[in-house]
Design an enzyme around this catalytic site. Structure first.
Site, PDB file in Angstrom:
ATOM      1  N   ASP A  81      -5.778  -5.823   4.280  1.00  0.00           N
ATOM      2  CA  ASP A  81      -4.524  -5.954   3.533  1.00  0.00           C
ATOM      3  C   ASP A  81      -4.578  -7.074   2.503  1.00  0.00           C
ATOM      4  O   ASP A  81      -5.219  -8.105   2.700  1.00  0.00           O
ATOM      5  CB  ASP A  81      -3.396  -6.204   4.543  1.00  0.00           C
ATOM      6  CG  ASP A  81      -2.021  -6.093   3.929  1.00  0.00           C
ATOM      7  OD1 ASP A  81      -1.893  -5.455   2.871  1.00  0.00           O
ATOM      8  OD2 ASP A  81      -1.069  -6.643   4.515  1.00  0.00           O
ATOM      9  N   GLU A 188      -4.945   1.470  -1.364  1.00  0.00           N
ATOM     10  CA  GLU A 188      -3.519   1.267  -1.628  1.00  0.00           C
ATOM     11  C   GLU A 188      -3.392   0.163  -2.662  1.00  0.00           C
ATOM     12  O   GLU A 188      -4.137  -0.817  -2.635  1.00  0.00           O
ATOM     13  CB  GLU A 188      -2.787   0.865  -0.341  1.00  0.00           C
ATOM     14  CG  GLU A 188      -1.316   0.534  -0.568  1.00  0.00           C
ATOM     15  CD  GLU A 188      -0.553   0.286   0.722  1.00  0.00           C
ATOM     16  OE1 GLU A 188      -0.049   1.277   1.281  1.00  0.00           O
ATOM     17  OE2 GLU A 188      -0.462  -0.876   1.160  1.00  0.00           O
TER      18      GLU A 188
END
Length: 421
Positions: A81, A188
């Site tokens: 992330d 992402e």
């Protein structure tokens, strides 16, 4: 050892684990659900790893080992992330992560929405796609009509031009590292940590530029309207948010069918059904700090003195630690952990969620934000971290049940939205 896989465009849910002991509870929540929402059990940002003194290997191995011990053989994901540098990509790729969240927010001009035309021109850098969009109007099927007038496009170039270049560069590195390791990958893009919402035109330009350059875009996290603060429910109009999500989702379907992502997604119980419905099931929800808060609930039940000391220490660290978060809580909004404040009051004011509180009681979730922001300081404190880990290891049944109940609420609300798609 259990291995993650790419989840592609299926609805997914990220269970962040900042301690390394939460996967059994996350798995139990998943097992009690319908299974329609695929789990990402290994998820942590580089920032969180630094604050908790963990490595990508630690995050991956703690999740995989727990899944092996439970005999889980279903599909699961692993999310590296908020990546900002090639070094971050290499470290997480070598640890086995397959889902890479690029964070190009350092390249976002946070003030661009407030610039007048002259200031936009003054801040404009060479950008190859300005002429490509200027003067166009795009009618999105079953969605909005987007007008790309000159000022709109130039403002998008000022706001996101450098971020797009950075995202493309990091995506190239992800592609190269994945090829070197012989693994699949999915990407992402996260621009949620921006001060101003992402407009429809900005979304269109950003996503189309990535797709045109061959980025394997699986999910995009815009900066949504309203406020998605850490540790608390959504602040704003749910109906307005749902309408906005529906417009963004129409763009995603038109350009490439990628998912839309909800970051700071934990505890947003009021919007999950709307989010799943408006995205028509193409969504990703990312949570992190809420698992840490629920671990403190275990301490409150089994080691009240430790819970009091964590509160006191977190309050001491809050003003410093809140700097990297968008939160509104002040120390005056929650009581100190002094001896004259009873445990029930402390647990209520620091851990109780809005959904648990009867209507009209005027409850504030400030305590959750104070504890949330100080997680890194607590988990890098040798005594507090060690004692918290010991409590969790001594009471695994409590820990699992608390997490399963907590995330069960999240999943049920999202499944309610899916049922209407």
């Amino acid at each position: 050892m259990s291995q993650p896989s790419v989840l592609k465009y299926e609805p997914s849910f990220g269970y962040g684990d900042r301690i390394g002991l939460a996967t059994p509870g996350h798995l139990e929540a998943h097992r009690r659900s319908s299974g329609a929402i695929l789990p990402i059990f290994a998820q942590q940002s580089i920032r969180e790893m630094t604050r908790t003194v963990r490595t990508p290997e630690d995050v991956m191995s703690s999740a995989a080992s727990a899944l092996d011990a439970a005999g889980f053989d279903g599909a699961w994901g692993a999310d590296a992330d908020h990546l900002k540098t090639p070094e971050d990509v290499t470290a997480t790729a070598e640890a086995g992560f397959l889902f890479f969240t690029i964070d190009p927010s350092d390249g976002v001009d946070q003030k661009a929405d407030h610039y007048d035309a002259d200031r936009v021109e003054a801040n404009l850098e060479p950008c190859p796609w300005i002429e490509q969009y200027t003067g166009r109007t795009i009618d999105i099927p079953d969605g909005p009509s987007i007008e790309f007038d000159a000022l709109t496009v130039k403002r998008a170039a000022v706001k996101y031009g450098r971020a797009i270049r950075h995202a493309l560069s990091l995506a190239d590195h992800i592609r190269a590292e994945s090829a070197r390791l012989g693994r699949e990958h999915e990407i992402e893009i996260s621009v949620d940590e921006s001060e101003q919402p992402t407009s429809l035109a900005e979304h269109y330009i950003f996503a189309e530029q990535l797709l045109t350059h061959g980025v394997n875009l699986v999910s995009l996290a815009p900066r949504w309207i309203g406020e998605l603060e850490k540790g608390v429910d959504y602040i704003g109009s749910v109906s307005a948010l749902e309408a906005s999500i529906a417009d963004h989702a129409a763009i995603a379907r038109y350009l490439g069918e990628y998912k839309l992502s909800l970051h700071s997604g934990s505890d947003k119980l009021s919007i999950y059904e709307a989010f799943a419905r408006a995205t028509r099931g193409r969504f990703h929800v990312k949570t992190a700090g809420t698992s840490y808060l629920e671990a403190l609930r275990v301490a409150a039940r089994h080691h009240p003195d430790l819970f009091r000391r964590v509160i006191a220490f977190s309050r001491d660290c809050y003003e410093r630690d809140r700097a990297t978060y968008h939160v509104h809580a002040t120390l005056d909004d929650a009581p100190p952990a002094s001896a004259d404040v009873d445990l029930v009051t402390l647990e209520t004011r620091y851990l109780q969620r809005w959904a648990d509180v009867p209507a009209g009681k005027g409850f504030t979730e400030a305590g959750r934000q104070i504890l949330h922001c100080a997680f890194g300081s607590v988990l890098s404190h040798p005594e507090l971290k060690g004692e918290l880990l010991q409590v969790l290891r001594e009471h695994p049944e409590t820990h699992v049940e608390i997490l399963a109940e907590h995330f069960g609420r999240h999943l049920r609300a999202l499944e309610d939205g899916l049922a209407t798609v």
